[in-house]
Write a protein that holds these residues in place. Structure first.
Motif, PDB file in Angstrom:
ATOM      1  N   THR A  68      73.783  55.844  23.560  1.00  0.00           N
ATOM      2  CA  THR A  68      74.781  56.620  23.050  1.00  0.00           C
ATOM      3  C   THR A  68      74.041  57.672  22.076  1.00  0.00           C
ATOM      4  O   THR A  68      72.855  57.365  21.575  1.00  0.00           O
ATOM      5  N   PRO A  69      74.661  58.761  21.298  1.00  0.00           N
ATOM      6  CA  PRO A  69      74.293  59.548  20.250  1.00  0.00           C
ATOM      7  C   PRO A  69      73.765  58.798  19.242  1.00  0.00           C
ATOM      8  O   PRO A  69      72.916  59.234  18.325  1.00  0.00           O
ATOM      9  N   PHE A  70      74.287  57.541  18.882  1.00  0.00           N
ATOM     10  CA  PHE A  70      74.187  56.655  17.897  1.00  0.00           C
ATOM     11  C   PHE A  70      73.295  55.746  17.908  1.00  0.00           C
ATOM     12  O   PHE A  70      72.769  54.909  17.070  1.00  0.00           O
ATOM     13  N   GLY A  71      72.678  55.565  19.302  1.00  0.00           N
ATOM     14  CA  GLY A  71      71.770  54.387  19.609  1.00  0.00           C
ATOM     15  C   GLY A  71      72.091  53.772  20.920  1.00  0.00           C
ATOM     16  O   GLY A  71      72.765  54.114  21.377  1.00  0.00           O
ATOM     17  N   PRO A 145      70.039  42.319  20.281  1.00  0.00           N
ATOM     18  CA  PRO A 145      70.601  43.287  19.084  1.00  0.00           C
ATOM     19  C   PRO A 145      70.603  44.657  19.498  1.00  0.00           C
ATOM     20  O   PRO A 145      69.631  45.041  20.393  1.00  0.00           O
ATOM     21  N   HIS A 146      71.430  45.264  18.970  1.00  0.00           N
ATOM     22  CA  HIS A 146      71.785  46.812  19.358  1.00  0.00           C
ATOM     23  C   HIS A 146      70.762  47.497  18.480  1.00  0.00           C
ATOM     24  O   HIS A 146      70.113  46.961  17.339  1.00  0.00           O
ATOM     25  N   GLU A 147      70.231  48.494  19.149  1.00  0.00           N
ATOM     26  CA  GLU A 147      69.127  49.380  18.608  1.00  0.00           C
ATOM     27  C   GLU A 147      69.880  50.544  17.998  1.00  0.00           C
ATOM     28  O   GLU A 147      69.911  51.637  18.464  1.00  0.00           O
ATOM     29  N   VAL A 148      70.327  50.494  16.734  1.00  0.00           N
ATOM     30  CA  VAL A 148      71.119  51.441  16.198  1.00  0.00           C
ATOM     31  C   VAL A 148      70.688  51.586  14.650  1.00  0.00           C
ATOM     32  O   VAL A 148      70.592  50.786  13.939  1.00  0.00           O
ATOM     33  N   GLU A 221      74.844  57.525  28.282  1.00  0.00           N
ATOM     34  CA  GLU A 221      73.493  57.483  28.885  1.00  0.00           C
ATOM     35  C   GLU A 221      73.139  59.471  29.054  1.00  0.00           C
ATOM     36  O   GLU A 221      72.348  59.617  29.631  1.00  0.00           O
ATOM     37  N   GLY A 222      73.819  59.912  28.228  1.00  0.00           N
ATOM     38  CA  GLY A 222      73.744  61.444  28.167  1.00  0.00           C
ATOM     39  C   GLY A 222      74.039  62.269  29.415  1.00  0.00           C
ATOM     40  O   GLY A 222      73.629  63.231  29.571  1.00  0.00           O
ATOM     41  N   GLU A 223      74.988  61.586  30.288  1.00  0.00           N
ATOM     42  CA  GLU A 223      75.369  62.226  31.510  1.00  0.00           C
ATOM     43  C   GLU A 223      76.610  63.523  31.114  1.00  0.00           C
ATOM     44  O   GLU A 223      77.330  62.987  30.394  1.00  0.00           O
TER      45      GLU A 223
END
Length: 301
Positions: A68-71, A145-148, A221-223
């Motif tokens: 996502t745009p946030f991570g 873990p999230h990558e944010v 996914e930037g789609e």
């Protein structure tokens, strides 16, 4: 002299008891509720987000990344595993997560988990979902873990986000619409949460309610995610009910092409598994929407 059980023995016994719970639940759960719950899991797209199919992960064991745009967020393990999954949750914990976006420990979920749509799921459907999830085979797979990055990784800030962007409450049928259209509205708005991808978002990730289903160039996914309102120029206004049915059932578009990317997954895991009646209801609902003109730009090659 009576010996007291050691702490190690008690821990082992507790683990053994938890390991037996899913089998016991599977034997005692109402089979009809479990069957309905499995259908609802498919309708809700749970498999797509909570199964790392690309790496042949176990069903609903988590690990699937979502950029996502946030991570990058990773779907969690929702099997009944007591350590890594939801094996120690109560039904009330599950309902609170779905209705309010709150974890059993009281912390907020990030809205990448679409509780903003799932809040509309009826009480009876939540009960059936819970019944099915309790019968899924355990998978001892640790959550990733999230990558944010900061500050989007701070869960307490989600309280402010919720105040601005979230309204709790189950789905309410529109009395002026038919039973079929209302069924489609429920599927689209609540279970299938179509608006989470097909609606543009504001700068902090909230849905732009005035442009619901109007599409966006910055989807998961930037789609590029298309406009699915019945606008003749920029949406699906020229598509027939049969065209829409084909897309939802097989992924084939009116020009003979097939959808790919995230929508391809939706067809495989969700809409392609729905009954003909439910697909027809979704089509009827989409056709009943007010058209919104929004030409979503195509991504540069």
């Amino acid at each position: 002299m009576v010996r007291r059980p050691s702490g190690r023995f008690l821990a082992w016994a507790a683990a053994a008891l938890f390991s037996l719970l899913p089998a016991a639940v599977a034997q005692t759960a109402d089979p009809d509720s479990v069957r309905r719950g499995e259908y609802l899991v498919n309708a809700g797209g749970c498999v797509g987000c909570h199964t790392d199919a690309k790496n042949k992960g176990a069903l609903l064991a988590g690990g699937r990344p979502l950029k996502t745009p946030f991570g990058t967020f990773y779907g969690p393990n929702i099997t009944p595993d007591p350590q890594h999954g939801i094996g120690r949750w109560s039904e009330a914990d599950f309902v609170r997560a779905m209705r309010h976006g709150v974890r059993p420990d009281g912390a907020n979920y990030f809205p990448v988990f679409p509780y903003t749509s799932f809040t509309k799921i009826t009480d009876s459907d939540l009960k059936d979902l819970w019944a099915y999830l309790r019968t899924v085979p355990q998978a001892a797979v640790a959550n990733k873990p999230h990558e944010v990055g900061f500050p989007f990784n701070l869960r307490f800030l989600q309280s402010g986000w919720k105040w601005l962007n979230f309204t709790t409450g189950s789905f309410q049928p529109e009395p002026t619409q038919s039973v079929q259209v209302n069924r489609g509205a429920y599927l689209v708005q609540a279970l299938a949460h179509c608006g989470e991808c097909h609606t543009p978002r504001n700068s902090i990730g909230g849905l732009e309610r005035g442009r619901t289903f109007a599409g966006t160039a910055d989807g998961p996914e930037g789609e590029r995610v298309p406009n699915i309102t019945p606008d003749s120029d920029t949406g699906i206004g020229k598509w027939s009910p049969g065209d829409l049915t084909d897309v939802l059932k097989s992924g084939m578009t009116p020009d003979g092409d097939f959808v790919g990317g995230s929508m391809g997954e939706v067809v495989r895991n969700t809409t392609g598994k729905l009954t003909d009646a439910d697909v027809g209801a979704i089509v009827a609902y989409l056709k009943s929407l007010p058209p919104i003109q929004n030409r979503v730009p195509r991504k540069s090659q």
